[in-house]
Design a protein around this motif. Structure first.
Motif, PDB file in Angstrom:
ATOM      1  N   LYS A 291      33.342  31.549  11.095  1.00  0.00           N
ATOM      2  CA  LYS A 291      33.938  32.822  11.064  1.00  0.00           C
ATOM      3  C   LYS A 291      33.438  33.565  10.375  1.00  0.00           C
ATOM      4  O   LYS A 291      32.826  32.459   9.155  1.00  0.00           O
ATOM      5  CB  LYS A 291      34.777  33.440  11.267  1.00  0.00           C
ATOM      6  N   ASN A 292      32.326  34.331  10.001  1.00  0.00           N
ATOM      7  CA  ASN A 292      31.159  35.712   9.710  1.00  0.00           C
ATOM      8  C   ASN A 292      31.003  34.355   8.419  1.00  0.00           C
ATOM      9  O   ASN A 292      30.538  34.024   7.393  1.00  0.00           O
ATOM     10  CB  ASN A 292      32.534  35.914   7.417  1.00  0.00           C
ATOM     11  N   THR A 293      30.003  34.055   9.458  1.00  0.00           N
ATOM     12  CA  THR A 293      29.001  32.404   8.913  1.00  0.00           C
ATOM     13  C   THR A 293      27.546  32.495   9.144  1.00  0.00           C
ATOM     14  O   THR A 293      27.742  33.039  10.340  1.00  0.00           O
ATOM     15  CB  THR A 293      29.969  31.098   9.250  1.00  0.00           C
ATOM     16  N   ILE A 294      26.734  32.137   9.028  1.00  0.00           N
ATOM     17  CA  ILE A 294      24.909  31.433   9.447  1.00  0.00           C
ATOM     18  C   ILE A 294      25.088  30.410   9.928  1.00  0.00           C
ATOM     19  O   ILE A 294      25.191  29.920   8.444  1.00  0.00           O
ATOM     20  CB  ILE A 294      23.721  32.749   8.844  1.00  0.00           C
ATOM     21  N   ILE A 295      24.745  29.550  11.286  1.00  0.00           N
ATOM     22  CA  ILE A 295      24.163  28.357  11.154  1.00  0.00           C
ATOM     23  C   ILE A 295      22.646  28.249  11.405  1.00  0.00           C
ATOM     24  O   ILE A 295      22.435  29.112  13.295  1.00  0.00           O
ATOM     25  CB  ILE A 295      25.516  28.566  12.303  1.00  0.00           C
ATOM     26  N   GLN A 296      21.946  27.782  11.501  1.00  0.00           N
ATOM     27  CA  GLN A 296      21.224  28.177  11.772  1.00  0.00           C
ATOM     28  C   GLN A 296      20.584  26.403  12.616  1.00  0.00           C
ATOM     29  O   GLN A 296      21.422  26.295  12.837  1.00  0.00           O
ATOM     30  CB  GLN A 296      19.495  27.197  10.509  1.00  0.00           C
ATOM     31  N   THR A 297      19.256  26.524  13.113  1.00  0.00           N
ATOM     32  CA  THR A 297      18.928  26.137  14.184  1.00  0.00           C
ATOM     33  C   THR A 297      19.245  24.082  14.408  1.00  0.00           C
ATOM     34  O   THR A 297      19.165  22.991  12.731  1.00  0.00           O
ATOM     35  CB  THR A 297      17.465  25.643  15.156  1.00  0.00           C
ATOM     36  N   ASN A 298      19.823  23.422  15.392  1.00  0.00           N
ATOM     37  CA  ASN A 298      19.700  22.208  15.068  1.00  0.00           C
ATOM     38  C   ASN A 298      20.773  21.705  14.226  1.00  0.00           C
ATOM     39  O   ASN A 298      20.353  20.723  13.064  1.00  0.00           O
ATOM     40  CB  ASN A 298      18.174  20.975  15.186  1.00  0.00           C
ATOM     41  N   THR A 299      21.667  22.232  14.352  1.00  0.00           N
ATOM     42  CA  THR A 299      22.927  21.594  13.537  1.00  0.00           C
ATOM     43  C   THR A 299      24.208  21.567  14.285  1.00  0.00           C
ATOM     44  O   THR A 299      24.493  21.785  15.111  1.00  0.00           O
ATOM     45  CB  THR A 299      23.267  22.496  12.608  1.00  0.00           C
ATOM     46  N   THR A 300      24.499  20.352  13.098  1.00  0.00           N
ATOM     47  CA  THR A 300      26.426  19.776  14.435  1.00  0.00           C
ATOM     48  C   THR A 300      27.516  19.794  13.625  1.00  0.00           C
ATOM     49  O   THR A 300      27.313  19.345  12.342  1.00  0.00           O
ATOM     50  CB  THR A 300      25.623  18.123  14.391  1.00  0.00           C
ATOM     51  N   VAL A 315      21.601  20.446  10.108  1.00  0.00           N
ATOM     52  CA  VAL A 315      22.592  19.505   9.627  1.00  0.00           C
ATOM     53  C   VAL A 315      23.536  19.136   9.838  1.00  0.00           C
ATOM     54  O   VAL A 315      23.823  19.838  11.114  1.00  0.00           O
ATOM     55  CB  VAL A 315      22.872  20.980   8.231  1.00  0.00           C
ATOM     56  N   SER A 316      24.438  18.116   9.429  1.00  0.00           N
ATOM     57  CA  SER A 316      25.447  17.619  10.183  1.00  0.00           C
ATOM     58  C   SER A 316      26.086  17.206   9.561  1.00  0.00           C
ATOM     59  O   SER A 316      26.215  17.004   8.008  1.00  0.00           O
ATOM     60  CB  SER A 316      24.359  16.057  10.213  1.00  0.00           C
ATOM     61  N   ILE A 317      27.564  17.817   9.839  1.00  0.00           N
ATOM     62  CA  ILE A 317      29.157  18.678   8.897  1.00  0.00           C
ATOM     63  C   ILE A 317      30.415  17.733   9.890  1.00  0.00           C
ATOM     64  O   ILE A 317      30.738  18.828  10.414  1.00  0.00           O
ATOM     65  CB  ILE A 317      29.126  19.573   8.027  1.00  0.00           C
ATOM     66  N   SER A 318      31.020  16.856   9.148  1.00  0.00           N
ATOM     67  CA  SER A 318      32.354  16.736   9.648  1.00  0.00           C
ATOM     68  C   SER A 318      33.041  16.853   8.242  1.00  0.00           C
ATOM     69  O   SER A 318      34.383  15.878   8.001  1.00  0.00           O
ATOM     70  CB  SER A 318      32.503  15.178  10.436  1.00  0.00           C
ATOM     71  N   TYR A 329      18.356  19.904   6.272  1.00  0.00           N
ATOM     72  CA  TYR A 329      18.254  17.974   6.229  1.00  0.00           C
ATOM     73  C   TYR A 329      19.527  17.868   5.497  1.00  0.00           C
ATOM     74  O   TYR A 329      19.403  16.278   4.850  1.00  0.00           O
ATOM     75  CB  TYR A 329      17.521  17.618   5.869  1.00  0.00           C
ATOM     76  N   ASN A 330      20.727  17.944   5.714  1.00  0.00           N
ATOM     77  CA  ASN A 330      21.781  17.421   4.914  1.00  0.00           C
ATOM     78  C   ASN A 330      22.963  16.273   5.468  1.00  0.00           C
ATOM     79  O   ASN A 330      22.835  17.151   6.718  1.00  0.00           O
ATOM     80  CB  ASN A 330      22.475  18.735   4.033  1.00  0.00           C
TER      81      ASN A 330
END
Length: 332
Positions: A291-300, A315-318, A329-330
């Motif tokens: 919630k209340n977040t900006i997620i840009q392109t091609n991110t997982t 970006v790829s985050i788990s 690119y993180n």
């Protein structure tokens, strides 16, 4: 009518996001800040926009093509000007001197606004302002009984006015502004080591130009991560009722709490997204609460819970981080 957009700054307060993309191209509800800015200006102008000049640093040809496309989307001719040294606001505007004739709007590309009016282009000049609680961090104006600006005060440490200049200006005579900016350069007139627009405005006022304040309903800053996330929230609220979820988005066993912007080919699975979330094209969210977040392109994003966050491209985050600002690119 012409628009000049100085945007050559490197955006230090928005790092790491501005390490790979200029700050004015960061997305707000799916559109770059600078695109929303010029579209909003076009809406309040009483006549068509003929040309839009973007004053940039060394941003590369792809950025330049994108900016030309933004102008063409408004039926205007796009022009690119370069500011090779950061010598102040007056110097930046003068880089686009070819456009400084006739009616001109100058708008710095780190702010958005919401307004319900038509620009009165019969006035000599208009300086948009907004009432703020603490004016010490801003340039402010004072007006007389006829609502004509009498003083420009830069970051007053003692109270003189709460009407802060938001960085959008209208000039009926662009050539007059050009002459005053050139005068500062030719005579090396600086303030805090830079050539300042406010000095040119003061000279114009002393020579009889009458500046009027223009007030907006809401002023939205994009100066840092928290401010930009808040601006995204407010813009999404403005867009309520409009179609801002792409038909190509795939939502599987998930809840979207409006308002949210969901881009093309986004996949959302087993998640709760919203309110006030923007998701860029080709991104994927799974087993997450956002919630209340900006997620840009091609991110997982997988198995995470985020709020008040800004996440870059590719970006790829788990990993659970709650409130974060992660550049392009993180992988976490």
């Amino acid at each position: 009518m012409k628009i000049i957009v100085p945007m050559a700054g490197i955006g230090k307060r928005m790092r790491p996001h501005t390490l790979t993309i200029p700050k004015p191209l960061l997305p707000i509800a799916g559109k770059p800040i600078v695109q929303r800015l010029v579209e909003d200006i076009a809406k309040v102008c009483a006549e068509p926009i003929e040309e839009i000049g973007f004053i940039i640093g060394d941003f590369g040809t792809e950025v330049e093509k994108h900016l030309i496309g933004v102008a063409e989307g408004l039926g205007a001719k796009g022009r690119i000007f370069h500011q090779e040294q950061a010598l102040g606001t007056a110097h930046a505007i003068l880089c686009a001197q070819d456009l400084l004739e006739g009616k001109v709007v100058v708008a710095f590309a780190d702010t958005l606004f919401r307004a319900d009016f038509t620009l009165d282009d019969s006035k000599d000049g208009i300086i948009w302002v907004q009432s703020v609680e603490d004016p010490k961090a801003f340039g402010v104006i004072k007006v007389d009984q006829n609502n004509v600006i009498t003083d420009f005060v830069e970051k007053p440490q003692e109270f003189v006015s709460d009407m802060a200049i938001i960085g959008i200006y209208y000039f009926k005579d662009g050539a007059n502004l050009k002459n005053e900016l050139q005068y500062l350069i030719d005579n090396d007139i600086k303030d805090k080591g830079e050539y300042q627009l406010t000095n040119a405005l003061e000279n114009m006022k002393q020579k009889g130009v009458k500046f009027s304040p223009g007030k907006v309903d809401e002023w939205l800053d994009c100066g840092n991560k928290n401010a930009t996330v808040y601006t995204n929230q407010r813009v999404l609220e403005f867009l309520k009722g409009q179609k801002i979820v792409a038909d190509s988005a795939k939502v599987d066993q998930s809840i979207i709490i409006e308002p949210c912007y969901i881009g093309e080919n986004v996949t959302i699975k087993n998640s709760v997204v919203g309110p006030h979330v923007s998701v860029g094209d080709n991104s994927s969210i799974e087993n997450a609460v956002i919630k209340n977040t900006i997620i840009q392109t091609n991110t997982t994003l997988k198995g995470v819970s985020y709020t008040n966050s800004m996440i870059g491209n590719h970006v790829s985050i788990s990993k659970e981080l709650t409130d974060c600002s992660i550049g392009d690119y993180n992988e976490l």
